[in-house]
Write a protein that holds these residues in place. Sequence first.
Motif, short mmCIF file in Angstrom:
data_model
loop_
_atom_site.label_atom_id
_atom_site.label_comp_id
_atom_site.label_asym_id
_atom_site.label_seq_id
_atom_site.Cartn_x
_atom_site.Cartn_y
_atom_site.Cartn_z
N GLU A 194 0.83 -1.20 0.00
CA GLU A 194 0.00 0.00 0.00
C GLU A 194 0.86 1.25 0.00
O GLU A 194 2.03 1.23 0.42
CB GLU A 194 -0.93 0.01 1.22
N THR A 195 0.28 2.32 -0.44
CA THR A 195 0.98 3.61 -0.44
C THR A 195 0.91 4.21 0.95
O THR A 195 0.12 3.80 1.79
CB THR A 195 0.33 4.56 -1.45
N ASP A 196 1.75 5.22 1.20
CA ASP A 196 1.75 5.89 2.50
C ASP A 196 0.39 6.52 2.79
O ASP A 196 -0.08 6.50 3.93
CB ASP A 196 2.85 6.96 2.54
N ALA A 226 -2.07 3.86 3.79
CA ALA A 226 -1.74 3.24 5.07
C ALA A 226 -2.34 3.97 6.26
O ALA A 226 -2.36 3.45 7.37
CB ALA A 226 -0.23 3.14 5.23
N LYS A 227 -2.87 5.18 6.03
CA LYS A 227 -3.48 5.94 7.12
C LYS A 227 -4.83 5.34 7.55
O LYS A 227 -5.33 5.63 8.63
CB LYS A 227 -3.67 7.39 6.71
N GLY A 269 3.34 1.23 -4.04
CA GLY A 269 3.48 1.32 -2.61
C GLY A 269 4.50 0.37 -2.03
O GLY A 269 5.30 -0.25 -2.75
N THR A 270 4.46 0.23 -0.71
CA THR A 270 5.43 -0.56 0.04
C THR A 270 4.75 -1.77 0.67
O THR A 270 3.60 -1.68 1.11
CB THR A 270 6.05 0.30 1.16
N ARG A 315 3.99 -4.09 3.59
CA ARG A 315 3.96 -3.88 5.04
C ARG A 315 3.28 -5.06 5.73
O ARG A 315 2.47 -5.75 5.14
CB ARG A 315 3.20 -2.60 5.40
#
Length: 215
Positions: free
Chosen positions: A144-146, A149-150, A168-169, A171
């Motif tokens: 997911e992107t930053d 991720a919120k 995204g990253t 996680r």
Amino acid sequence: MSIRLRLEMLSPDYGKQMAAETRKIARAATASVTEAAALSKAEGKSSLAALGRLQHAMYAKVFPGHGDSLHPAAVIGVKVDYASVFEEGATISGKPLLWLPLDNAPRGRGGKRMGPGEFTKNVGVLYSINRPGKAPLLAAVVRETDARAKNAPSLRLLQRGRNPGGRGTVRLVPMFVGVPSVTDPKITDVRKIIQRHADELPELYERNWNELNRG
């Protein structure tokens, strides 16, 4: 030698009079139990509705189902096996742990958050995170992107998992926390409601009897 004495003080209509009185007693008794059962059910449903659960499982059944009786009865309760947990409270222990869903856990059937079993069957793999001195976690892998991720990951995002080639990253997102036991507090008092209306039966009977005699 024997002498037989007999004193007749009853009128010829005595039997009919007693039968009529017996019918009135049965009618007043049945009406009183029916009313107590209805009051218990209504107040019990209202109490459970305030908690947002089980109100539709509240029931009351009067015996006999038809007609009046000198010995009426009622069965009142909640048609859920675990209702006693809400009435008495209970401690549920894990074997060895209970895995409680966190806010990130997706919802499954009935709108409830999934448990680990349902998650692994319908969504994906869970990974253990052991934290010294803290409760262990079960987490899912997502990409997911930053910005994304919120918020809690969506079901589709969780099902994609690592999603090679996605944006995204990758996680680890905690889904469940493991605890030895959970204590559910007492949160309802339906028994007390039923008992209170049962204690009112003499007053209900007197009122119903007086109404029948006024008629």
